[in-house]
Design an enzyme around this catalytic site. Structure first.
Site, PDB file in Angstrom:
ATOM      1  N   LEU A  34       0.824  -1.217   0.000  1.00  0.00           N
ATOM      2  CA  LEU A  34       0.000   0.000   0.000  1.00  0.00           C
ATOM      3  C   LEU A  34       0.852   1.259   0.000  1.00  0.00           C
ATOM      4  O   LEU A  34       1.965   1.278   0.516  1.00  0.00           O
ATOM      5  CB  LEU A  34      -0.932  -0.023   1.212  1.00  0.00           C
ATOM      6  CG  LEU A  34      -1.854  -1.236   1.269  1.00  0.00           C
ATOM      7  CD1 LEU A  34      -2.735  -1.155   2.516  1.00  0.00           C
ATOM      8  CD2 LEU A  34      -2.724  -1.351   0.029  1.00  0.00           C
ATOM      9  N   HIS A  38      -3.450   4.498  -2.259  1.00  0.00           N
ATOM     10  CA  HIS A  38      -4.430   3.611  -1.617  1.00  0.00           C
ATOM     11  C   HIS A  38      -5.035   4.271  -0.382  1.00  0.00           C
ATOM     12  O   HIS A  38      -6.238   4.137  -0.122  1.00  0.00           O
ATOM     13  CB  HIS A  38      -3.758   2.311  -1.149  1.00  0.00           C
ATOM     14  CG  HIS A  38      -3.301   1.414  -2.244  1.00  0.00           C
ATOM     15  ND1 HIS A  38      -1.985   1.048  -2.384  1.00  0.00           N
ATOM     16  CD2 HIS A  38      -3.982   0.787  -3.240  1.00  0.00           C
ATOM     17  CE1 HIS A  38      -1.866   0.226  -3.420  1.00  0.00           C
ATOM     18  NE2 HIS A  38      -3.061   0.054  -3.956  1.00  0.00           N
ATOM     19  N   GLN A  62      -4.207 -11.680 -13.539  1.00  0.00           N
ATOM     20  CA  GLN A  62      -4.021 -10.450 -14.311  1.00  0.00           C
ATOM     21  C   GLN A  62      -2.568 -10.180 -14.688  1.00  0.00           C
ATOM     22  O   GLN A  62      -2.255  -9.133 -15.246  1.00  0.00           O
ATOM     23  CB  GLN A  62      -4.627  -9.252 -13.568  1.00  0.00           C
ATOM     24  CG  GLN A  62      -3.877  -8.782 -12.346  1.00  0.00           C
ATOM     25  CD  GLN A  62      -4.673  -7.739 -11.567  1.00  0.00           C
ATOM     26  OE1 GLN A  62      -5.704  -8.042 -10.963  1.00  0.00           O
ATOM     27  NE2 GLN A  62      -4.222  -6.498 -11.603  1.00  0.00           N
ATOM     28  N   GLY A 152      -8.391   4.234  -8.285  1.00  0.00           N
ATOM     29  CA  GLY A 152      -7.571   5.397  -8.615  1.00  0.00           C
ATOM     30  C   GLY A 152      -7.585   5.673 -10.113  1.00  0.00           C
ATOM     31  O   GLY A 152      -7.602   4.748 -10.927  1.00  0.00           O
ATOM     32  N   ARG A 191       4.574  -0.376  -7.465  1.00  0.00           N
ATOM     33  CA  ARG A 191       5.831  -0.661  -8.160  1.00  0.00           C
ATOM     34  C   ARG A 191       6.913   0.370  -7.860  1.00  0.00           C
ATOM     35  O   ARG A 191       8.090   0.102  -8.097  1.00  0.00           O
ATOM     36  CB  ARG A 191       5.589  -0.739  -9.669  1.00  0.00           C
ATOM     37  CG  ARG A 191       4.718  -1.913 -10.070  1.00  0.00           C
ATOM     38  CD  ARG A 191       4.386  -1.845 -11.545  1.00  0.00           C
ATOM     39  NE  ARG A 191       3.277  -2.726 -11.878  1.00  0.00           N
ATOM     40  CZ  ARG A 191       3.410  -4.003 -12.215  1.00  0.00           C
ATOM     41  NH1 ARG A 191       4.594  -4.536 -12.272  1.00  0.00           N
ATOM     42  NH2 ARG A 191       2.352  -4.717 -12.498  1.00  0.00           N
TER      43      ARG A 191
HETATM   44  O1  PAF Z   1      -5.717  -1.989  -9.192  1.00  0.00           O
HETATM   45  C1  PAF Z   1      -5.429  -3.047  -8.593  1.00  0.00           C
HETATM   46  O2  PAF Z   1      -4.734  -3.065  -7.572  1.00  0.00           O
HETATM   47  C2  PAF Z   1      -5.934  -4.376  -9.141  1.00  0.00           C
HETATM   48  O3  PAF Z   1      -5.955  -4.358 -10.526  1.00  0.00           O
HETATM   49  C3  PAF Z   1      -7.292  -4.796  -8.551  1.00  0.00           C
HETATM   50  C4  PAF Z   1      -8.377  -3.809  -8.940  1.00  0.00           C
HETATM   51  C5  PAF Z   1      -7.202  -4.901  -7.046  1.00  0.00           C
HETATM   52  C6  PAF Z   1      -7.704  -6.173  -9.103  1.00  0.00           C
HETATM   53  O4  PAF Z   1      -6.790  -7.158  -8.754  1.00  0.00           O
END
Ligand code: PAF
Length: 288
Positions: A34, A38, A62, A152, A191
């Site tokens: 975080l 966030h 993903q 965001g 990142r």
């Molecule tokens: O934005 C993110 O952190 C991710 O893409 C999410 C929305 C938590 C889905 O895994």
């Protein structure tokens, strides 16, 4: 006391109880590691709802690059501390097996079609990425139920995909919050924790390029190709090679510019700085 629920089934029960008691829930989905972006989402979620909850799940579906998944920053104890201090009511996590109890093996997970928002730009650069995002978000939304969910703007195209998804599901309401930036202008991302000090200095050229494009828009420039060139000049100065740089109408979301002059414009950029892939975006025709 913040509740920590490691099983989405229990999180679902907690959310159902909150709703039954007439309380609204502000939900912030995250992949952990975080940062101030966030925390701003959580601040809004708390301000606009009776209770708040955050999910922390690094979603393998993903990631189109296994090395990227392996090196994604993780620090769950620090995350929990930050959330507790910020007054979050509940955090939940889970495993792929828990989110998809109906499949016998993980290869059987059928990914959702992510809708038209996934076309081009980040969707083209990371094949399968938005299908993975839509697939897990559907499950996360099933856990929290009809609520408000906070995202965001930095992940602009993700917000388009999520809006396509929520139109199909009928819930939750999506609240998109402005990008939070480091003092250098660098957009906050998990990142960023992987960047060296030298990388960080270099990485600030992404936001400089975006703000230069906005300044050029304000002089009356409406040609997406020329706006793109302004953006790219800032990357060139730092020797940063773009993966893509595009200026699109954020509502029509088509690669070709409109017939007449552009009235709305979203600039989007992705580039690798050191070993880290970064993305950033800025609306050119507003102050947001
Ligand atoms: O934005 C993110 O952190 C991710 O893409 C999410 C929305 C938590 C889905 O895994």
């Amino acid at each position: 006391m913040m509740l920590r629920l490691p099983d989405p089934k229990n999180a679902r029960r907690w959310c159902a109880e909150q709703r039954a008691a007439g309380r609204t829930i502000g939900f912030v989905p995250t992949m952990g590691a975080l940062h101030p972006g966030h925390m701003e989402l959580l601040r809004r979620a708390r301000a606009e709802n009776d209770v708040s909850c955050v999910s922390i799940f690094v979603n393998p579906l993903q990631f189109n690059d296994p090395k990227d998944l392996a090196s994604y920053p993780r620090d769950s104890e620090k995350d929990a501390r930050m959330l507790e201090e910020a007054g979050c009511d509940m955090i939940f996590t889970g495993t792929l097996e828990q989110f998809f109890p109906e499949v016998e093996s993980l290869e059987q997970i059928v990914k959702r079609h992510p809708g038209p928002g996934a076309e081009g730009v980040e969707g083209a650069a990371r094949p399968g990425h938005f299908a993975g995002v839509a697939t897990i978000c559907e499950r996360l939304f099933k856990v929290v139920g009809p609520t408000r969910a906070y995202f965001g703007e930095k992940d602009f195209q993700q917000t388009l995909v999520i809006k396509d998804l929520t139109r199909a599901l009928g819930y939750p309401e999506i609240v998109v919050c402005p990008t939070v930036r480091e003092p250098s202008g660098l957009a906050w991302s998990s990142r960023n924790y992987l960047l060296s000090e030298a990388d960080r200095v270099q990485a600030a050229c992404l936001s400089r390029g975006l703000f230069a494009a906005r300044a050029t828009w304000r002089t009356g420039e409406r040609d997406p190709a020329r706006l793109r060139k302004v953006l790219l000049q800032e990357l060139q100065v730092e020797g940063v090679e773009p993966e893509y740089a595009e200026v699109r109408d954020p509502e029509a979301w088509r690669p070709d510019p409109p017939n007449g002059p552009m009235t709305r414009a979203q600039a989007l950029v992705a580039a690798r700085v050191g070993r880290v892939r970064l993305i950033d975006t800025l609306r050119l025709d507003t102050n947001d």
